[in-house]
Design a protein around this motif. Structure first.
Motif, PDB file in Angstrom:
ATOM      1  N   LEU A 256       1.992  -0.626  -1.482  1.00 18.36           N
ATOM      2  CA  LEU A 256       2.069   0.337  -2.576  1.00 18.36           C
ATOM      3  C   LEU A 256       1.929   1.782  -2.085  1.00 18.36           C
ATOM      4  CD1 LEU A 256      -0.039  -1.575  -5.239  1.00 18.36           C
ATOM      5  CD2 LEU A 256       2.441  -1.438  -5.065  1.00 18.36           C
ATOM      6  N   GLY A 257       1.878   1.933  -0.763  1.00 22.53           N
ATOM      7  CA  GLY A 257       1.817   3.286  -0.206  1.00 22.53           C
ATOM      8  C   GLY A 257       0.461   3.940  -0.305  1.00 22.53           C
ATOM      9  N   LEU A 258      -0.599   3.133  -0.464  1.00 16.90           N
ATOM     10  CA  LEU A 258      -1.953   3.692  -0.560  1.00 16.90           C
ATOM     11  C   LEU A 258      -2.568   3.837   0.830  1.00 16.90           C
ATOM     12  CD1 LEU A 258      -3.257   1.667  -3.632  1.00 16.90           C
ATOM     13  CD2 LEU A 258      -2.076   3.874  -3.587  1.00 16.90           C
ATOM     14  N   ILE A 259      -3.479   4.762   0.942  1.00 18.79           N
ATOM     15  CA  ILE A 259      -4.094   5.071   2.236  1.00 18.79           C
ATOM     16  C   ILE A 259      -5.607   4.918   2.108  1.00 18.79           C
ATOM     17  CG2 ILE A 259      -4.371   6.825   4.023  1.00 18.79           C
ATOM     18  CD1 ILE A 259      -1.757   8.101   2.785  1.00 18.79           C
ATOM     19  N   LYS A 260      -6.167   4.111   2.996  1.00 16.24           N
ATOM     20  CA  LYS A 260      -7.611   3.873   2.983  1.00 16.24           C
ATOM     21  C   LYS A 260      -8.290   4.821   3.960  1.00 16.24           C
ATOM     22  CE  LYS A 260     -11.020   0.163   3.700  1.00 16.24           C
ATOM     23  NZ  LYS A 260     -11.204  -1.258   4.088  1.00 16.24           N
TER      24      LYS A 260
END
Length: 395
Positions: free
Chosen positions: A18-22
């Motif tokens: 989903l293109g999320l960055i942790k």
């Protein structure tokens, strides 16, 4: 657990899909924050998170963000808080007629901790305290309770405790670690130990430290043979007493380092080791890891070796005493008659090494140092000049 996420469109997927960055947030006292991505190979730069896009996330929290269409590609918007960075906060307690507040010492934690009046009516205004965070209501300050009062705001010992609590420093060792340290410190140096080591006990070896040093972990020796200098640097062999992954090793790893305060030290290893068997005390046999170097008159290291050794320090010297010997002070030279010639060799070799470094283009940062002295609860910071004797050890 943060492995699966549902976006606003109802689509499920992993954070990467989903293109999320942790990453982890580093706050700023003005309210915004920066996210340091967990995957530094993919994302080299940090992401700027405006205050309006934090959505309740605070300094130290581990979060998921999505790239935000703001002023640049490196802006983000927090979409999920995975883990809170703080469960306890140290700061100054204030109270008014409505409630109490803890103002954090850590300025990056840019919000006060709300303390219900019913839970803090007995606590004085202006004290240093520790609050446990009990809730994170959305859009409001975190709620908490005072679990420890450290002292008055400007009290030295309260400030010292504040540092200890803020960094979760350990003041005591677990009983099993203390017991193991006492057991190791009681070990005698055996003939078998000596048989496998290089014996330097017949050599002139000294330690040079500040007058207020709290542990002695290195010693030096120097002699001249022809045109060459034979330099020995002897470091306390802690590994002989601390086995890999033993309780002592695990505890030392968790602490990482000793921490020094004006009035005390929180050691990495228990005192029976750090101030006892692993301290290179004058006149006592100690096990070492020794680096032996042959250096020519131009400062080039012609040969070197690292060996397991055993030493007996001849003198515990201070920087001031070394300076007095170099200045020709009669009384000090008489006290250290056996080693004053070696001290002169120290100075000679130091100048050779410094000259060699200058030719190689070294930079000398002449930064003024401060020495903090605590006397009867009063802090003094006098002018402090580094003498040439300090450079001898540093060279």
């Amino acid at each position: 657990e943060g492995e699966i996420y549902q976006n606003d469109g109802g689509r499920y997927g992993t954070s990467e899909q989903l293109g999320l960055i942790k990453g982890k947030l580093s706050g700023h006292e003005r309210g915004f924050a920066f996210l340091t991505p967990e995957n530094k190979e993919r994302f080299e730069n940090d992401f700027f998170i405006p205050h309006k896009n934090l959505h309740g996330a605070l300094h130290g929290d581990t979060v998921l963000i999505e790239r935000y269409d703001g002023r640049g590609e490196d802006e983000g918007n927090v979409v999920k808080i995975l883990e809170r960075g703080y469960d306890k906060v140290v700061g100054v307690f204030r109270r008014d007629k409505r409630a109490g507040y803890l103002i954090p010492d850590e300025r990056k934690f840019a919000t006060d901790i709300y303390i219900p009046l019913s839970a803090c009516s007995h606590i004085r205004n202006g004290v240093k305290a520790v609050a446990r965070i009990t809730s994170y209501p959305y859009g409001k300050s975190p709620g908490g309770e005072i679990i420890e009062v450290l002292g008055d705001e400007d009290d030295f010992f309260a400030e010292e405790l504040s540092i200890i609590r803020s960094y979760d420093l350990k003041e005591e060792f677990p009983p099993r670690v203390e017991k193991e340290a006492e057991k190791q410190a009681a070990r005698k140096i055996t003939e078998a130990d000596i048989a496998t080591r290089r014996d330097f006990r017949d050599k002139l070896i000294v330690t040079i430290d500040g007058a207020d040093t709290r542990d002695i972990d290195d010693a030096v020796s120097l002699e001249k043979v022809g045109e060459d200098y034979l330099l020995g640097v002897h470091i306390a062999d802690v590994t002989h007493y601390v086995d890999y992954r033993s309780p002592l090793d695990t505890e030392a790893f968790e602490r990482g380092t000793s921490v020094y305060f004006p009035d005390r030290v929180l050691p990495m290893l228990p005192r029976p080791l750090s101030n006892g068997i692993c301290s290179l005390n004058e006149g006592e046999d100690r096990l070492t890891l020794s680096c032996l170097m042959k250096i020519d008159k131009k400062g080039n290291v012609k040969s070197s070796e690292i060996v397991e050794g055993i030493i007996r320090s001849s003198y515990k010297m201070t920087y001031d005493e070394v300076t007095k010997i170099l200045d020709g002070d009669k009384k000090t030279c008489e006290k250290y008659a056996l080693v004053k010639d070696m001290v002169a060799l120290f100075a000679e070799l130091t100048k050779i090494l410094q000259t060699m470094r200058e030719k190689r283009g070294s930079i000398s940062l002449d930064v003024k140092e401060a020495k903090i002295i605590l006397e009867n609860g009063e802090i003094k910071i006098p002018d402090y000049e580094r003498a040439f004797s300090h450079q001898i050890i540093e060279a």
